[in-house]
Design an enzyme around this catalytic site. Structure first.
Site, PDB file in Angstrom:
ATOM      1  N   GLY A 170      43.903  37.110  49.065  1.00 23.52           N
ATOM      2  CA  GLY A 170      44.013  37.873  50.296  1.00 23.52           C
ATOM      3  C   GLY A 170      43.534  37.079  51.483  1.00 23.52           C
ATOM      4  N   ASN A 220      40.068  46.253  44.268  1.00 24.45           N
ATOM      5  CA  ASN A 220      41.293  45.489  44.054  1.00 24.45           C
ATOM      6  C   ASN A 220      42.224  46.358  43.228  1.00 24.45           C
ATOM      7  OD1 ASN A 220      42.232  42.716  41.899  1.00 24.45           O
ATOM      8  ND2 ASN A 220      43.323  43.570  43.626  1.00 24.45           N
ATOM      9  N   GLY A 221      43.396  46.681  43.768  1.00 27.88           N
ATOM     10  CA  GLY A 221      44.350  47.504  43.043  1.00 27.88           C
ATOM     11  C   GLY A 221      45.046  48.471  43.975  1.00 27.88           C
TER      12      GLY A 221
END
Length: 466
Positions: free
Chosen positions: A36, A111-112
């Protein structure tokens, strides 16, 4: 600069009980920058309160001034690097999210992607909840705050039992750090140790940078609680079949990371070997599309006996924030990031290895670039099956109508990218190359077989509701 690949998702890192917690978290995030590049942040604890610093930009820019670390003191910290999969790319959506509620202060990094977030958010708003961000992660905080359970762990379990989707989570309070991985295990998460300090990270490469010992991967459905009394592990969720994201091995994870029981670099080389078995071609050289295509190209060259060369050189100093200044020069596109080595390519029959084709635009430009550099033939080989379906579990892929393989045949794609031949790795070949339990992977982006049903809005096919 976007080369029309699926965008990365996010990366998380946390360390408990180290006097240089924020500095080490900075280094951990630096190692996870590939996951990211929009924004990053750190929340730390000194045992009494939580502190936060976050901003839009790359890790080195946001935390480039050493004085910043005075703002995040303490011996424990969690951090986050972000690419927006749910929620706008704006400062209010930067993680970790830090809140104060009736039980004290808590911060979370995620995260996800939570696939039923819109339904839960609408329910919470109907009951009076006020949201500060547009991220799915914030619903976890609201559910946590609304829980009447007595312990933090019980409140977390109650909240997480409401959500469906992919999540690796790091929580930090004044005195504890908690790591949780969803029961399907979509995204990678690992546990390490640095002296007497525990470390949790999205990928093992972050442990390597700070010289922490890799202990193991956090198991699907596992909750790890780290406090002054040590570390405890719980499995509070109903057990389901694992669904590890296979695209982590194809493209997203760093090749030096160990995820899902395998070293990514070795898996990618095997993808290339399998690709050579399935799609051999008479050629003079094999070249990768750097950087993600390099290990697969090496495997293809070894298996086929065709010489490996670096025919395309990547400019590593072009970031995602590059803005093409005028329509008249936008045709430069890929050339800003990749440049051919004419002496390597001239007069050669070239096999170009890439990890995927999304819209086809980049592949078309690369094939033309190689041909213009003097190649006599250009054969495109892809180390994964056709990407025909969007991902809803934490990877920002285009919608289905923008995925070229969802509506075009192999021959139509070949003609569009102007290659002399085109070959994708087969679905079975992908699973064979990755190895292990073939039933433990999510490959929805290739097969359309989604492990979790979800409500959908818009033109995509309707799947089962919860």
């Amino acid at each position: 600069m976007n080369l029309y690949r699926p965008e990365e998702e996010c990366g998380i890192f946390g360390i408990y009980n180290h006097r240089e917690a924020s500095n080490l978290t900075y280094l951990g995030l630096y190692a996870l920058q590939h996951r990211g590049q929009e924004a990053c942040g750190i929340v730390s604890s000194d045992g009494q309160r939580l502190y936060s610093h976050k901003s839009m930009g790359l890790v080195a820019d946001v935390f480039g001034n050493p004085e910043i670390f005075r703002n995040v003191p303490g011996d424990s910290a969690i951090g986050h690097v972000r690419y927006s999969t749910t929620g706008d790319s704006v400062s209010k959506n930067i993680q970790p999210i830090l809140v104060n509620y009736s039980r004290g202060a808590i911060a979370v990094a995620h995260n996800g992607n939570i696939v039923n977030s819109q339904l839960i958010r609408a329910e919470l708003e109907a009951w009076g909840s006020i949201f500060q961000t547009t991220m799915d992660t914030e619903i976890i905080v609201h559910l946590l705050a609304a829980s009447k359970a007595s312990s933090l762990e019980e409140r977390m379990v109650e909240a997480l039992n409401r959500i469906k989707g992919a999540y690796c989570l790091l929580f930090i309070t004044e005195t504890r750090m908690v790591a949780v991985r969803d029961p399907h295990g979509f995204r990678p998460l690992c546990l390490g140790k640095l002296g007497e300090s525990y470390v949790v990270a999205s990928e093992s490469c972050a442990l390597d940078l700070i010289e922490a010992e890799f202990i193991r991967e956090v198991e699907p459905g596992e909750m790890i609680v780290i406090g002054r009394g040590g570390i405890t592990s719980h499995f509070p969720f109903k057990k389901v079949k694992p669904s590890h994201c296979i695209f982590e091995h194809v493209y997203f994870a760093r090749p030096d990371s160990y995820i899902f029981g395998k070293t990514v670099y070795l898996v990618r080389k095997e993808l290339g070997r399998q690709l050579a078995r399935e799609h051999a071609v008479d050629a003079d050289i094999v070249i990768p599309v750097p950087d993600s295509g390099v290990p697969a190209a090496m495997g293809y060259a070894e298996e086929s006996g065709i010489r490996f060369e670096l025919g395309l050189i990547r400019n590593h100093y072009v970031g995602r924030t590059f803005i093409e200044p005028a329509q008249s020069i936008r045709h430069f596109g890929v050339k800003i990031k990749l440049n051919p080595v004419r002496e390597v390519l001239k007069g050669k029959r070239v096999v170009v290895i890439d990890d995927s084709i999304v819209r086809g635009t980049t592949s078309r430009k690369i094939v033309k670039m190689v041909r213009q550099a003097g190649a006599s033939e250009v054969h495109m080989r892809i180390s994964s099956p056709p990407t025909s379906y969007p991902c809803y579990y934490g990877i920002d892929t285009p919608n289905r109508k923008e995925l070229i393989s969802s509506s075009h045949t192999l021959e139509e794609i070949r003609r569009y990218i102007t290659a002399d031949s085109l070959g994708y790795l087969s679905h079975e070949g992908l699973l064979t190359a990755v190895g292990g339990d073939k039933e433990s992977f999510c490959h929805a982006c290739f097969s359309g077989d989604y492990p979790i049903g979800f409500p959908r809005l818009g033109p995509e096919p309707q799947l089962d509701l919860f």
